[in-house]
Design a protein around this motif. Structure first.
Motif, PDB file in Angstrom:
ATOM      1  N   PHE A 191       0.834  -1.198   0.000  1.00 28.85           N
ATOM      2  CA  PHE A 191       0.000   0.000   0.000  1.00 28.85           C
ATOM      3  C   PHE A 191       0.879   1.261   0.000  1.00 28.85           C
ATOM      4  O   PHE A 191       0.624   2.207  -0.752  1.00 28.85           O
ATOM      5  CB  PHE A 191      -0.915  -0.013   1.227  1.00 28.85           C
ATOM      6  N   ILE A 192       1.902   1.261   0.832  1.00 22.17           N
ATOM      7  CA  ILE A 192       2.799   2.420   0.917  1.00 22.17           C
ATOM      8  C   ILE A 192       3.477   2.675  -0.432  1.00 22.17           C
ATOM      9  O   ILE A 192       3.543   3.816  -0.904  1.00 22.17           O
ATOM     10  CB  ILE A 192       3.846   2.221   2.038  1.00 22.17           C
ATOM     11  N   GLY A 193       3.958   1.612  -1.058  1.00 19.55           N
ATOM     12  CA  GLY A 193       4.614   1.761  -2.360  1.00 19.55           C
ATOM     13  C   GLY A 193       3.674   2.258  -3.434  1.00 19.55           C
ATOM     14  O   GLY A 193       3.990   3.183  -4.195  1.00 19.55           O
ATOM     15  N   ASP A 194       2.475   1.670  -3.486  1.00 24.17           N
ATOM     16  CA  ASP A 194       1.510   1.987  -4.549  1.00 24.17           C
ATOM     17  C   ASP A 194       0.767   3.299  -4.323  1.00 24.17           C
ATOM     18  O   ASP A 194       0.513   4.047  -5.271  1.00 24.17           O
ATOM     19  CB  ASP A 194       0.468   0.867  -4.681  1.00 24.17           C
ATOM     20  N   LYS A 195       0.379   3.554  -3.068  1.00 30.14           N
ATOM     21  CA  LYS A 195      -0.542   4.659  -2.783  1.00 30.14           C
ATOM     22  C   LYS A 195       0.109   5.904  -2.183  1.00 30.14           C
ATOM     23  O   LYS A 195      -0.517   6.963  -2.123  1.00 30.14           O
ATOM     24  CB  LYS A 195      -1.655   4.185  -1.836  1.00 30.14           C
ATOM     25  N   VAL A 196       1.354   5.776  -1.716  1.00 30.04           N
ATOM     26  CA  VAL A 196       2.034   6.951  -1.168  1.00 30.04           C
ATOM     27  C   VAL A 196       3.239   7.315  -2.040  1.00 30.04           C
ATOM     28  O   VAL A 196       3.311   8.421  -2.588  1.00 30.04           O
ATOM     29  CB  VAL A 196       2.485   6.737   0.299  1.00 30.04           C
ATOM     30  N   VAL A 197       4.159   6.385  -2.200  1.00 30.43           N
ATOM     31  CA  VAL A 197       5.386   6.677  -2.953  1.00 30.43           C
ATOM     32  C   VAL A 197       5.052   7.045  -4.406  1.00 30.43           C
ATOM     33  O   VAL A 197       5.434   8.113  -4.893  1.00 30.43           O
ATOM     34  CB  VAL A 197       6.369   5.486  -2.920  1.00 30.43           C
ATOM     35  N   ASP A 198       4.322   6.177  -5.074  1.00 32.14           N
ATOM     36  CA  ASP A 198       4.000   6.417  -6.488  1.00 32.14           C
ATOM     37  C   ASP A 198       3.182   7.687  -6.685  1.00 32.14           C
ATOM     38  O   ASP A 198       3.435   8.470  -7.603  1.00 32.14           O
ATOM     39  CB  ASP A 198       3.250   5.224  -7.085  1.00 32.14           C
ATOM     40  N   THR A 199       2.181   7.902  -5.819  1.00 29.03           N
ATOM     41  CA  THR A 199       1.275   9.035  -6.024  1.00 29.03           C
ATOM     42  C   THR A 199       1.947  10.378  -5.719  1.00 29.03           C
ATOM     43  O   THR A 199       1.739  11.348  -6.445  1.00 29.03           O
ATOM     44  CB  THR A 199      -0.016   8.900  -5.187  1.00 29.03           C
ATOM     45  N   ILE A 200       2.770  10.453  -4.664  1.00 25.11           N
ATOM     46  CA  ILE A 200       3.413  11.741  -4.368  1.00 25.11           C
ATOM     47  C   ILE A 200       4.453  12.082  -5.434  1.00 25.11           C
ATOM     48  O   ILE A 200       4.617  13.247  -5.809  1.00 25.11           O
ATOM     49  CB  ILE A 200       4.037  11.774  -2.946  1.00 25.11           C
ATOM     50  N   LEU A 201       5.136  11.079  -5.964  1.00 31.04           N
ATOM     51  CA  LEU A 201       6.106  11.342  -7.037  1.00 31.04           C
ATOM     52  C   LEU A 201       5.381  11.824  -8.295  1.00 31.04           C
ATOM     53  O   LEU A 201       5.859  12.727  -8.989  1.00 31.04           O
ATOM     54  CB  LEU A 201       6.933  10.088  -7.334  1.00 31.04           C
ATOM     55  N   LYS A 202       4.217  11.239  -8.569  1.00 33.26           N
ATOM     56  CA  LYS A 202       3.417  11.701  -9.714  1.00 33.26           C
ATOM     57  C   LYS A 202       2.911  13.122  -9.462  1.00 33.26           C
ATOM     58  O   LYS A 202       2.876  13.946 -10.374  1.00 33.26           O
ATOM     59  CB  LYS A 202       2.235  10.760  -9.946  1.00 33.26           C
ATOM     60  N   VAL A 236       3.617  17.263 -15.165  1.00 31.22           N
ATOM     61  CA  VAL A 236       3.466  18.594 -15.751  1.00 31.22           C
ATOM     62  C   VAL A 236       2.015  19.059 -15.674  1.00 31.22           C
ATOM     63  O   VAL A 236       1.729  20.216 -15.364  1.00 31.22           O
ATOM     64  CB  VAL A 236       3.951  18.592 -17.226  1.00 31.22           C
ATOM     65  N   ASP A 237       1.065  18.151 -15.914  1.00 28.78           N
ATOM     66  CA  ASP A 237      -0.359  18.481 -15.911  1.00 28.78           C
ATOM     67  C   ASP A 237      -0.829  18.834 -14.492  1.00 28.78           C
ATOM     68  O   ASP A 237      -0.755  18.008 -13.576  1.00 28.78           O
ATOM     69  CB  ASP A 237      -1.153  17.280 -16.447  1.00 28.78           C
ATOM     70  N   GLU A 238      -1.340  20.034 -14.299  1.00 27.16           N
ATOM     71  CA  GLU A 238      -1.721  20.515 -12.963  1.00 27.16           C
ATOM     72  C   GLU A 238      -2.898  19.740 -12.370  1.00 27.16           C
ATOM     73  O   GLU A 238      -2.922  19.450 -11.170  1.00 27.16           O
ATOM     74  CB  GLU A 238      -2.042  22.014 -13.009  1.00 27.16           C
ATOM     75  N   LYS A 239      -3.890  19.424 -13.203  1.00 28.96           N
ATOM     76  CA  LYS A 239      -5.044  18.668 -12.709  1.00 28.96           C
ATOM     77  C   LYS A 239      -4.631  17.271 -12.252  1.00 28.96           C
ATOM     78  O   LYS A 239      -5.094  16.779 -11.222  1.00 28.96           O
ATOM     79  CB  LYS A 239      -6.113  18.563 -13.809  1.00 28.96           C
ATOM     80  N   GLU A 240      -3.756  16.657 -13.021  1.00 31.82           N
ATOM     81  CA  GLU A 240      -3.246  15.330 -12.658  1.00 31.82           C
ATOM     82  C   GLU A 240      -2.453  15.407 -11.364  1.00 31.82           C
ATOM     83  O   GLU A 240      -2.551  14.539 -10.497  1.00 31.82           O
ATOM     84  CB  GLU A 240      -2.368  14.798 -13.801  1.00 31.82           C
ATOM     85  N   SER A 241      -1.686  16.472 -11.233  1.00 30.40           N
ATOM     86  CA  SER A 241      -0.892  16.683 -10.018  1.00 30.40           C
ATOM     87  C   SER A 241      -1.784  16.850  -8.792  1.00 30.40           C
ATOM     88  O   SER A 241      -1.532  16.253  -7.738  1.00 30.40           O
ATOM     89  CB  SER A 241      -0.005  17.924 -10.196  1.00 30.40           C
ATOM     90  N   GLU A 242      -2.842  17.635  -8.930  1.00 30.55           N
ATOM     91  CA  GLU A 242      -3.780  17.843  -7.820  1.00 30.55           C
ATOM     92  C   GLU A 242      -4.484  16.541  -7.432  1.00 30.55           C
ATOM     93  O   GLU A 242      -4.679  16.262  -6.247  1.00 30.55           O
ATOM     94  CB  GLU A 242      -4.826  18.890  -8.221  1.00 30.55           C
TER      95      GLU A 242
END
Length: 224
Positions: free
Chosen positions: A103-114, A119-125
């Motif tokens: 869960f930490i790898g998939d839902k925290v590490v991956d998502t905060i790096l994304k 570049v896309d602001e909506k995707e970032s938010e």
């Protein structure tokens, strides 16, 4: 301790939280090993030899046999050297440890790096919101000093990114997500983990990681 006849090598990179996870596991077990720095994105012959599938670090080589993927390596270390267990002995607790580590790898590490490096602001938010949701789930799961109880376990090792790398990312980008106000239990856990002697000696220099993230972020900002 590893016997003198055993050959144990870790291929890694100083900046990688995944390599740090393996180093914490080895040090908790008191296993001596040889560390080989791999300067990414260059792929050394040794890396290509031992991890031809993913061509990524960390790679753990035990008596000539390579193992890839940080959580797989940590579990292998725990099963090979029995002292100072990292995973619980009860099957249900082991299953939970596996679940939350992934869960930490998939839902925290991956998502905060994304969130940071998209570049896309909506995707970032969107990814920032998903990160906050994931942190709330972990806040609700924080019951003891560590996720492993009074001793560092698999979920804590997987969470070293949250404790060390996450605040550096926040600082570079100007985010405030993991605060003592928003997530008091998780924040206290992160401080306890950073102050654990074995974890502390396994961490890279903060300024090196910060410089790396700053350079990446500035490069991304310049391309917008």
């Amino acid at each position: 301790m590893a016997s003198s006849q055993e050959e144990i090598t870790l291929l890694g990179n100083t900046l990688s939280p995944y390599v740090c996870m393996v180093e914490i596991a080895l040090k908790l077990k008191g296993v001596e090993y040889k560390y080989v720095e791999v300067n990414l994105p260059n792929k050394t012959d040794l890396l290509l030899k031992y991890n031809p599938v993913h061509k990524k670090i960390p790679v753990f080589v035990h008596n000539g046999k390579p193992i890839a993927e940080s959580l797989v390596i940590v579990e292998y270390i725990d099963e090979t050297w029995k002292q100072n267990p990292i995973l619980p002995s009860h099957p249900y607790q082991r299953a939970l440890a596996h679940f939350w580590s992934k869960f930490i790898g998939d839902k925290v590490v991956d998502t905060i790096l994304k969130a940071v490096f998209t570049v896309d602001e909506k995707e970032s938010e969107k990814n920032t919101e998903e990160t906050l949701e994931a942190l709330q789930f972990l806040e609700n799961e924080t019951k003891d000093k560590f996720f492993g109880g009074e001793e560092v376990g698999l979920v804590d090792i997987a969470g070293v990114f949250i404790a060390f790398w996450f605040p550096i990312l926040e600082e570079v980008v100007g985010l405030e997500l993991l605060t003592s106000h928003k997530f008091p239990k998780l924040y206290k856990w992160s401080q306890d983990l950073l102050n654990h002697p074995t974890v502390k000696e396994s961490l890279p220099a903060r300024d090196i990681v910060s410089s790396y993230f700053k350079a990446r972020y500035e490069s991304l900002s310049a391309s917008k």
